[in-house]
Motif scaffolding. Structure first.
Motif: not given
Length: 308
Positions: A42-43, A212-215, A220-223, A302-303
Motif C-alpha cells: 500500500y505504501a 479473490e474479487r479485488y486483489v 504479481d503483487i496482487g497474486d 492495485l487495479d
C-alpha cells in the motif's frame, strides 16, 4: 535517560495531520502475519502521498520464528519478495534490524536499520520531518532514539501498538514483545501518533471472497497478497481476518481515513496496562478507522497498478 527537550508548541505542530506528500520509512515485522505485506504494498502504491525512503526489518518471536533474530531475518527476506513482485530494487533501500529486544530501557540494540534511521533523521529538519511508520515491535526505532536522542526533533513516529486506552490491559503483540522499547515511545517526548489495535485497527477486516474479487489477479503483487491471505487459514468458511497494519499507512495517505485525538502520553505500567498522568506531554491517538475507505483505496491502487 535524558532526552532533548521538545516544547509542546513544536510537538503539537508536528502532530498536525500532513496535507501533502511526506517522506517516510517503514519498520515492519513482515513475516509475522499477512498484514505487513499489505501495508508495505500500500505504501509503495501511494507515491503521491508517501515517498518511501527505506524499509527496516523488525524482530518478532512467535510460532513462525525461533527467536527475535530469526523473525527479523525472515521479515527481511519477505520484504525482498514483495519488492521483487513490485519491480523495486532493494539495494540501499532495505536494512536488517535488531536481532534481539532492548536489554534495558536505556540500552539500544545497534543495527543497520537503526543506523540508517539516525542518518536519515539527522538529514531531516523540523520543517521537513521524517515520518517513521512502525508496524511491529518498536525495537529498531527506540534503538535509533537511544543511539542519538537528538533525532526526536526531526521525526514523527506513527506506531501500531497496544490496545485502546480504555482497554483493561495493553498486552498487544507489538507492544508486549519489547516493553523497554515501548516505554521509549511514550517517555521520550518524540512526536507520536499511536494507532491502538483492539478497538481501533481491529475494524480492518476482510474475507477471502473479497480478496479473490479485488486483489487476486492484480499483477504479481496482487497474486502474492491473495496467496498469503488464502494460506492464513485452512478453513475460510465464515472466516475473516484483520489486516491491522494498513491503518498506519492509511494515517498518512488520507487524514479522513483514520480519526485521531490529542491525548496525554499514557504511562505504561509494569503490569502492561495504561495509566493516566495529565501532566505529561501530548501524543495523537487514533480513535476510529474507516474500513471501507481504506480497503477501497487499496483495491483501486492495485487495479491501476495491474493495468499500467
Amino acid at each position: 535517560m535524558a532526552y532533548p527537550h521538545l516544547d509542546e508548541e513544536t510537538r503539537l505542530k508536528r502532530l498536525r495531520r500532513p496535507s501533502g506528500p511526506v517522506r517516510m520509512v517503514l519498520d515492519t515485522d513482515t513475516y509475522n502475519e499477512i498484514d505487513d505485506q499489505f501495508a508495505l504494498s500500500y505504501a509503495i502504491l501511494s507515491p503521491d502521498k508517501v515517498r518511501l525512503e527505506a524499509v527496516y526489518a523488525a524482530p518478532f518471536w512467535n510460532s513462525l520464528s525461533d527467536g527475535p533474530k530469526d523473525g527479523m531475518e525472515k521479515s527481511y527476506e519477505e520484504i525482498l519478495r514483495i519488492l521483487d513482485r513490485l519491480g523495486r530494487p532493494s539495494d540501499g533501500f532495505v536494512f536488517p534490524g535488531s536481532d534481539r529486544y532492548l536489554p534495558a530501557a536505556d540500552v539500544p540494540v545497534d543495527s543497520p536499520a537503526a543506523r540508517d534511521l539516525v542518518a536519515k533523521a539527522l538529514a531531516s529538519s523540523e520543517d521537513d520531518p521524517l515520518y517513521v511508520v512502525a508496524i511491529g515491535a518498536i525495537t529498531n526505532v527506540a534503538s535509533a532514539i537511544l543511539l542519538n536522542p537528538d533525532i526526536i526533533r526531526n521525526i514523527v513516529v506513527v506506531w501500531l501498538g497496544g490496545h485502546h486506552l480504555a482497554n483493561r490491559d495493553t498486552r498487544e503483540f507489538n507492544l508486549e514483545q519489547d516493553v523497554h522499547a515501548s516505554r521509549v515511545m511514550f517517555d521520550s517526548g518524540v512526536p507520536l501518533a499511536l494507532i491502538p489495535c483492539l478497538g481501533v485497527a481491529s475494524h480492518l477486516i476482510t474475507t477471502l471472497p473479497e480478496i479473490e474479487r479485488y486483489v487476486k489477479g492484480k499483477g504479481d503483487i496482487g497474486d502474492f497478497l491473495a496467496e498469503r491471505y488464502e494460506g492464513c487459514s485452512s478453513d475460510h468458511f465464515g472466516y475473516s481476518r484483520v489486516i491491522w497494519d494498513l491503518s498506519a499507512v492509511a494515517y498518512l495517505v488520507d487524514p479522513s481515513f483514520v480519526e485521531a485525538d490529542l491525548v496525554h502520553s499514557p504511562v505504561l505500567t509494569d503490569q502492561v496496562t495504561w495509566s493516566v498522568d495529565t501532566g505529561r506531554h501530548f501524543i495523537r491517538c487514533a480513535t476510529r478507522v474507516h474500513r471501507d475507505a481504506i480497503f477501497g483505496d487499496l483495491f483501486r491502487k492495485l487495479d491501476v497498478y495491474a493495468q499500467a
